[in-house]
Design an enzyme around this catalytic site. Sequence first.
Site, PDB file in Angstrom:
ATOM      1  N   ASP A  35     -19.794  30.782  17.676  1.00 41.76           N
ATOM      2  CA  ASP A  35     -20.376  31.425  16.492  1.00 41.76           C
ATOM      3  C   ASP A  35     -21.524  30.562  15.963  1.00 41.76           C
ATOM      4  O   ASP A  35     -21.464  29.338  16.033  1.00 41.76           O
ATOM      5  CB  ASP A  35     -19.304  31.567  15.399  1.00 41.76           C
ATOM      6  CG  ASP A  35     -19.575  32.744  14.478  1.00 41.76           C
ATOM      7  OD1 ASP A  35     -18.791  33.693  14.475  1.00 41.76           O
ATOM      8  OD2 ASP A  35     -20.601  32.704  13.752  1.00 41.76           O
ATOM      9  N   ASN A  36     -22.557  31.214  15.452  1.00 39.92           N
ATOM     10  CA  ASN A  36     -23.649  30.443  14.834  1.00 39.92           C
ATOM     11  C   ASN A  36     -23.531  30.448  13.305  1.00 39.92           C
ATOM     12  O   ASN A  36     -24.424  29.971  12.620  1.00 39.92           O
ATOM     13  CB  ASN A  36     -25.027  30.970  15.265  1.00 39.92           C
ATOM     14  CG  ASN A  36     -25.333  32.332  14.666  1.00 39.92           C
ATOM     15  OD1 ASN A  36     -24.437  32.994  14.133  1.00 39.92           O
ATOM     16  ND2 ASN A  36     -26.585  32.753  14.764  1.00 39.92           N
ATOM     17  N   PHE A  38     -23.871  32.817  11.167  1.00 42.16           N
ATOM     18  CA  PHE A  38     -24.863  33.633  10.455  1.00 42.16           C
ATOM     19  C   PHE A  38     -24.176  34.392   9.314  1.00 42.16           C
ATOM     20  O   PHE A  38     -24.668  34.412   8.189  1.00 42.16           O
ATOM     21  CB  PHE A  38     -25.525  34.617  11.439  1.00 42.16           C
ATOM     22  CG  PHE A  38     -26.589  35.481  10.826  1.00 42.16           C
ATOM     23  CD1 PHE A  38     -27.832  34.957  10.526  1.00 42.16           C
ATOM     24  CD2 PHE A  38     -26.363  36.829  10.557  1.00 42.16           C
ATOM     25  CE1 PHE A  38     -28.829  35.756   9.956  1.00 42.16           C
ATOM     26  CE2 PHE A  38     -27.337  37.631   9.990  1.00 42.16           C
ATOM     27  CZ  PHE A  38     -28.581  37.086   9.693  1.00 42.16           C
ATOM     28  N   ASP A  60     -25.725  29.896  19.194  1.00 44.67           N
ATOM     29  CA  ASP A  60     -26.368  31.184  18.957  1.00 44.67           C
ATOM     30  C   ASP A  60     -26.460  31.911  20.305  1.00 44.67           C
ATOM     31  O   ASP A  60     -27.079  31.391  21.240  1.00 44.67           O
ATOM     32  CB  ASP A  60     -27.767  30.886  18.370  1.00 44.67           C
ATOM     33  CG  ASP A  60     -28.521  32.150  18.016  1.00 44.67           C
ATOM     34  OD1 ASP A  60     -28.313  33.184  18.691  1.00 44.67           O
ATOM     35  OD2 ASP A  60     -29.327  32.100  17.080  1.00 44.67           O
ATOM     36  N   ASN A 101     -27.398  37.470  27.772  1.00 44.25           N
ATOM     37  CA  ASN A 101     -26.815  36.149  28.070  1.00 44.25           C
ATOM     38  C   ASN A 101     -25.336  36.250  28.415  1.00 44.25           C
ATOM     39  O   ASN A 101     -24.856  35.616  29.357  1.00 44.25           O
ATOM     40  CB  ASN A 101     -27.025  35.195  26.889  1.00 44.25           C
ATOM     41  CG  ASN A 101     -28.488  34.782  26.759  1.00 44.25           C
ATOM     42  OD1 ASN A 101     -29.198  34.680  27.767  1.00 44.25           O
ATOM     43  ND2 ASN A 101     -28.943  34.550  25.540  1.00 44.25           N
ATOM     44  N   LYS A 107     -21.279  37.830  34.827  1.00 41.33           N
ATOM     45  CA  LYS A 107     -21.614  38.098  36.232  1.00 41.33           C
ATOM     46  C   LYS A 107     -21.320  36.858  37.091  1.00 41.33           C
ATOM     47  O   LYS A 107     -20.716  36.956  38.148  1.00 41.33           O
ATOM     48  CB  LYS A 107     -23.093  38.490  36.314  1.00 41.33           C
ATOM     49  CG  LYS A 107     -23.548  38.870  37.685  1.00 41.33           C
ATOM     50  CD  LYS A 107     -24.982  39.344  37.667  1.00 41.33           C
ATOM     51  CE  LYS A 107     -25.572  39.232  39.044  1.00 41.33           C
ATOM     52  NZ  LYS A 107     -26.877  38.587  39.045  1.00 41.33           N
ATOM     53  N   TYR A 147     -30.022  47.441  14.050  1.00 39.20           N
ATOM     54  CA  TYR A 147     -28.610  47.405  14.441  1.00 39.20           C
ATOM     55  C   TYR A 147     -28.281  48.562  15.390  1.00 39.20           C
ATOM     56  O   TYR A 147     -27.776  48.349  16.492  1.00 39.20           O
ATOM     57  CB  TYR A 147     -27.769  47.475  13.175  1.00 39.20           C
ATOM     58  CG  TYR A 147     -26.275  47.358  13.370  1.00 39.20           C
ATOM     59  CD1 TYR A 147     -25.680  46.145  13.702  1.00 39.20           C
ATOM     60  CD2 TYR A 147     -25.446  48.460  13.190  1.00 39.20           C
ATOM     61  CE1 TYR A 147     -24.295  46.033  13.848  1.00 39.20           C
ATOM     62  CE2 TYR A 147     -24.065  48.356  13.328  1.00 39.20           C
ATOM     63  CZ  TYR A 147     -23.497  47.142  13.659  1.00 39.20           C
ATOM     64  OH  TYR A 147     -22.125  47.045  13.790  1.00 39.20           O
TER      65      TYR A 147
HETATM   66  P1  NAD Z   1     -18.975  39.786  10.892  1.00 44.28           P
HETATM   67  O1  NAD Z   1     -20.363  39.761  10.366  1.00 44.28           O
HETATM   68  O2  NAD Z   1     -17.858  39.422   9.986  1.00 44.28           O
HETATM   69  O3  NAD Z   1     -18.865  38.865  12.177  1.00 44.28           O
HETATM   70  C1  NAD Z   1     -19.895  38.695  13.110  1.00 44.28           C
HETATM   71  C2  NAD Z   1     -19.882  37.261  13.579  1.00 44.28           C
HETATM   72  O4  NAD Z   1     -20.940  37.079  14.525  1.00 44.28           O
HETATM   73  C3  NAD Z   1     -20.127  36.264  12.444  1.00 44.28           C
HETATM   74  O5  NAD Z   1     -19.181  35.223  12.495  1.00 44.28           O
HETATM   75  C4  NAD Z   1     -21.542  35.761  12.705  1.00 44.28           C
HETATM   76  O6  NAD Z   1     -21.755  34.457  12.211  1.00 44.28           O
HETATM   77  C5  NAD Z   1     -21.598  35.848  14.227  1.00 44.28           C
HETATM   78  N1  NAD Z   1     -22.971  35.931  14.747  1.00 44.28           N
HETATM   79  C6  NAD Z   1     -23.989  36.704  14.316  1.00 44.28           C
HETATM   80  N2  NAD Z   1     -25.090  36.484  15.057  1.00 44.28           N
HETATM   81  C7  NAD Z   1     -24.740  35.556  15.989  1.00 44.28           C
HETATM   82  C8  NAD Z   1     -25.440  34.904  17.036  1.00 44.28           C
HETATM   83  N3  NAD Z   1     -26.739  35.180  17.286  1.00 44.28           N
HETATM   84  N4  NAD Z   1     -24.791  33.973  17.790  1.00 44.28           N
HETATM   85  C9  NAD Z   1     -23.487  33.679  17.542  1.00 44.28           C
HETATM   86  N5  NAD Z   1     -22.775  34.258  16.556  1.00 44.28           N
HETATM   87  C10 NAD Z   1     -23.396  35.187  15.792  1.00 44.28           C
HETATM   88  O7  NAD Z   1     -18.728  41.243  11.516  1.00 44.28           O
HETATM   89  P2  NAD Z   1     -17.413  41.913  12.074  1.00 44.28           P
HETATM   90  O8  NAD Z   1     -17.023  43.002  11.164  1.00 44.28           O
HETATM   91  O9  NAD Z   1     -16.424  40.892  12.437  1.00 44.28           O
HETATM   92  O10 NAD Z   1     -17.983  42.602  13.388  1.00 44.28           O
HETATM   93  C11 NAD Z   1     -17.800  42.027  14.665  1.00 44.28           C
HETATM   94  C12 NAD Z   1     -18.447  42.914  15.702  1.00 44.28           C
HETATM   95  O11 NAD Z   1     -17.873  44.214  15.673  1.00 44.28           O
HETATM   96  C13 NAD Z   1     -19.943  43.072  15.519  1.00 44.28           C
HETATM   97  O12 NAD Z   1     -20.578  43.064  16.768  1.00 44.28           O
HETATM   98  C14 NAD Z   1     -20.065  44.444  14.881  1.00 44.28           C
HETATM   99  O13 NAD Z   1     -21.289  45.043  15.200  1.00 44.28           O
HETATM  100  C15 NAD Z   1     -18.891  45.179  15.493  1.00 44.28           C
HETATM  101  N6  NAD Z   1     -18.435  46.260  14.609  1.00 44.28           N
HETATM  102  C16 NAD Z   1     -17.704  46.006  13.492  1.00 44.28           C
HETATM  103  C17 NAD Z   1     -17.322  47.042  12.676  1.00 44.28           C
HETATM  104  C18 NAD Z   1     -16.497  46.819  11.425  1.00 44.28           C
HETATM  105  O14 NAD Z   1     -16.218  47.784  10.719  1.00 44.28           O
HETATM  106  N7  NAD Z   1     -16.038  45.632  11.135  1.00 44.28           N
HETATM  107  C19 NAD Z   1     -17.699  48.363  12.983  1.00 44.28           C
HETATM  108  C20 NAD Z   1     -18.473  48.574  14.112  1.00 44.28           C
HETATM  109  C21 NAD Z   1     -18.812  47.522  14.935  1.00 44.28           C
END
Ligand code: NAD
Length: 319
Positions: A35-36, A38, A60, A101, A107, A147
């Site tokens: 995790d980064n 963000f 990241d 990535n 792969k 998004y």
């Molecule tokens: P969240 O924002 O709580 O968690 C996302 C995590 O990804 C965070 O810890 C953030 O720091 C990390 N992150 C962001 N950019 C990054 C990067 N470049 N490198 C490394 N880490 C990075 O969101 P969430 O609700 O836990 O969602 C997780 C995933 O599920 C996401 O991909 C989101 O699109 C998908 N999703 C979630 C929901 C929902 O309702 N929670 C619905 C649809 C899709």
Amino acid sequence: MHDGKRVLVTGGSGFLGSHLCARLLELGHEVICVDNFFTGSRITVESLLDNRRFELLRHDVTFPLFLEADEIYNLACPASPVHYRRDPVQTVKTCVHGAINMLGLAKRLKARIFQASTSEVYGDPEEHPQSENYWGHVNPIGERSCYDEGKRCAETLFFSYHRQHGLPVKVARIFNTYGPHMHPNDGRVVSNFIVQALQNKPLTLYGQGNQTRSFCYVSDLIECMLRFMASPPDFTGPLNMGNAQEFTIRELAETIIDLTGSASRLAWEPLPADDPAQRRPDISLARERLNWEPAVPLREGLRRTITYFENLLREKKSR
Ligand code: NAD
Ligand code: UDP
């Protein structure tokens, strides 16, 4: 020694990622959480840090990553409209470069890879409820497009790697999910309303509050993710994951006021651009292929989430 797998979870300290990491550890696996920070924080995974099978790596995913794993869950990406609109360029990079990535890594490792896609790929849907066959109705240049289109491109990449390289992919379209570990300032509707209600502040209804969503409790979603990953390799998805019970945002607000016993009133604010008017998943495919059904009703899930935020706000006050 244990007979578990080594599992990489990107975005592992976010809302969903932290629950997934905890569950994978419970099942005896080794977990590498990348995790980064963000939107995520160390706090959500603090209780896992002492576990010898858990490793937290600040990285990241828009940059290449070299490590060894048996399975990959690619969750890294801000999920709240407030967060992804704050840095749209980084959001696209995370969706697209991050997918490239992680797919490259999978792969090399010949590893199964799960993609956290989203109901947002359906945009402001003209078909209701949304089944996996629907291609969507997305504004490619709107405020949500970083998004929506980022995630659509990631799906394209996943299926291209599958076709071209035979990579075992699992693409899940996740619908609105809620529960403990959501960030209190995350901006998503459930966390916003609960925090506002607990502080007796007005609940901010965007638009008339007639738009609908279907809310899935986090433990139900994690169970579906695990079943999907364990399903036969030819079952690639895309697969809808969510709760099929649909509510208006106004109904959600009223339920939260009721459950918290709050003195809050409703306050109307402008509707954000391209905000989908209705959303409800058709989950027949998950029912049929994974024998999965959400088990936690909205009021019960909200009660658990309210308890989490009550404790969080109390701790903050006492600090
Ligand atoms: P969240 O924002 O709580 O968690 C996302 C995590 O990804 C965070 O810890 C953030 O720091 C990390 N992150 C962001 N950019 C990054 C990067 N470049 N490198 C490394 N880490 C990075 O969101 P969430 O609700 O836990 O969602 C997780 C995933 O599920 C996401 O991909 C989101 O699109 C998908 N999703 C979630 C929901 C929902 O309702 N929670 C619905 C649809 C899709
Ligand atoms: N919403 C709202 N008040 C808030 C936050 C969100 O009325 O304080 C609305 C938002 O406009 C959307 C719905 O609630 O119609 C769900 O928003 P969220 O950001 O949780 O997720 P989305 O489904 O839009 O990605």
